[in-house]
Write an enzyme that holds these catalytic residues in place. Structure first.
Site, mmCIF file in Angstrom:
data_model
loop_
_atom_site.group_PDB
_atom_site.id
_atom_site.type_symbol
_atom_site.label_atom_id
_atom_site.label_comp_id
_atom_site.label_asym_id
_atom_site.label_seq_id
_atom_site.Cartn_x
_atom_site.Cartn_y
_atom_site.Cartn_z
ATOM 1 N N ASP A 48 0.835 -1.200 0.000
ATOM 2 C CA ASP A 48 0.000 0.000 0.000
ATOM 3 C C ASP A 48 0.872 1.254 0.000
ATOM 4 O O ASP A 48 1.729 1.420 0.872
ATOM 5 C CB ASP A 48 -0.897 0.002 1.244
ATOM 6 C CG ASP A 48 -1.826 1.213 1.311
ATOM 7 O OD1 ASP A 48 -3.000 1.078 0.913
ATOM 8 O OD2 ASP A 48 -1.381 2.290 1.763
ATOM 9 N N LYS A 78 -3.043 5.900 -4.034
ATOM 10 C CA LYS A 78 -4.138 6.809 -3.688
ATOM 11 C C LYS A 78 -4.035 8.149 -4.398
ATOM 12 O O LYS A 78 -2.933 8.682 -4.590
ATOM 13 C CB LYS A 78 -4.155 7.044 -2.166
ATOM 14 C CG LYS A 78 -4.148 5.769 -1.351
ATOM 15 C CD LYS A 78 -4.126 6.045 0.148
ATOM 16 C CE LYS A 78 -3.793 4.778 0.911
ATOM 17 N NZ LYS A 78 -2.387 4.404 0.832
ATOM 18 N N HIS A 111 -7.819 9.599 -1.393
ATOM 19 C CA HIS A 111 -7.107 9.586 -0.115
ATOM 20 C C HIS A 111 -7.899 10.212 1.038
ATOM 21 O O HIS A 111 -7.749 9.814 2.199
ATOM 22 C CB HIS A 111 -5.754 10.291 -0.262
ATOM 23 C CG HIS A 111 -4.707 9.762 0.658
ATOM 24 N ND1 HIS A 111 -3.365 9.788 0.379
ATOM 25 C CD2 HIS A 111 -4.786 9.169 1.876
ATOM 26 C CE1 HIS A 111 -2.676 9.255 1.379
ATOM 27 N NE2 HIS A 111 -3.515 8.873 2.297
#
Length: 272
Positions: A48, A78, A111
């Site tokens: 991530d 993101k 985000h």
């Protein structure tokens, strides 16, 4: 079977490894490269990152150098919270793809529902435009799933009204003592997976005496207990670590927290 190879199924049928490796606050260059390389070597298959972390290039390089086939790694990035226009979202997505050096993402998230400097501000109209961009990116086939991060109930309702594609994930701050019950309940009721960033409260719960006592019952570390707690609550933890030993230990989760201890942990409140 290692927990690192077990998966949740997202609402569009995509399989996502149950434990991810977070890269927030790991500096670009060698620190990120080495951490991601160590995570992949330890068996993690879910990484991530985010454009705002400024470490996408190092994440991408570590993945390529690992020798692991791209389709065996689940990669998330993101869209910056500050980007609140359709065109801006498309441009930032292209930059992220360039940074990572990949042909596709497994998961792409908005985000936050507001720019970080305006936390809590109302960007309902802008978020609808951004979600349209996310849906178009999804339709392009360059991402396997789309979702959001830091969205509360109102923010989710705002985009769900007209969404053609429901968010697959809501990534929120979630750890023992701070489980955001209202948004967690709404997220799960809408078949959206809760991802837990900072499952160790950025280290803030590691010295908690009550949690240490329960961890001792299972002969595990507080970090291991905290990550397992998230999993047993049906959420996906994204532990971050920079040292190889911690990276490995965080994946040693072959134990079960009793129902009694889960009740105790869910009732804890931490001030962080």
């Amino acid at each position: 079977m290692s927990i690192l190879t077990e998966t949740f199924t997202l609402n569009n049928g995509v399989q996502i490894p149950k434990v991810g490796f977070g890269t927030w606050q790991i500096p670009d260059g060698a620190p990120t490269y080495d951490a991601v390389a160590a995570a992949l070597k330890a068996g993690y298959r879910h990484i991530d990152t985010a454009k705002v972390y400024h470490n996408e290039k190092s994440v991408g390089k570590a993945m390529r150098d690992s020798g692991i086939q791209r389709n065996n790694i689940f990669l998330t990035s993101k869209l910056p919270a500050e980007t609140k226009t359709y065109k801006g979202a498309i441009a930032d997505f292209r930059k992220t793809m360039e940074n990572l050096g990949t042909d596709y993402l497994d998961l792409y998230l908005v985000h936050a529902p507001w720019p970080w400097a305006e936390k809590g501000a109302n960007y309902d109209k802008e978020n609808i435009a951004v979600w349209q961009a996310m849906q178009d990116i999804y339709a392009s086939g360059k991402v396997k799933a789309i979702g959001v991060s830091n969205f509360n109930v109102h923010d989710l309702q705002n985009i769900l009204i007209d969404a053609e594609v429901k968010p697959a994930v809501n990534q929120i701050r979630y750890f023992i003592g701070y489980t955001e019950p209202e948004v967690t309940k709404f997220t799960k009721e809408n078949d959206i997976l809760v991802e837990a960033y900072s499952p160790l409260a950025t280290g803030g719960i590691l010295q908690n005496a009550a949690i240490e006592k329960i961890a001792a019952n299972y002969d595990v570390s507080v970090a291991q207990l905290a990550i397992k707690f998230v999993l047993q609550n049906g959420a996906l933890p994204l532990p971050k670590a920079a040292h190889e030993e911690h990276i490995k230990n965080n994946a040693q989760l072959d134990f079960h927290i009793s129902t009694e201890d889960m009740v105790k942990l869910n009732q804890l409140k931490t001030e962080l």
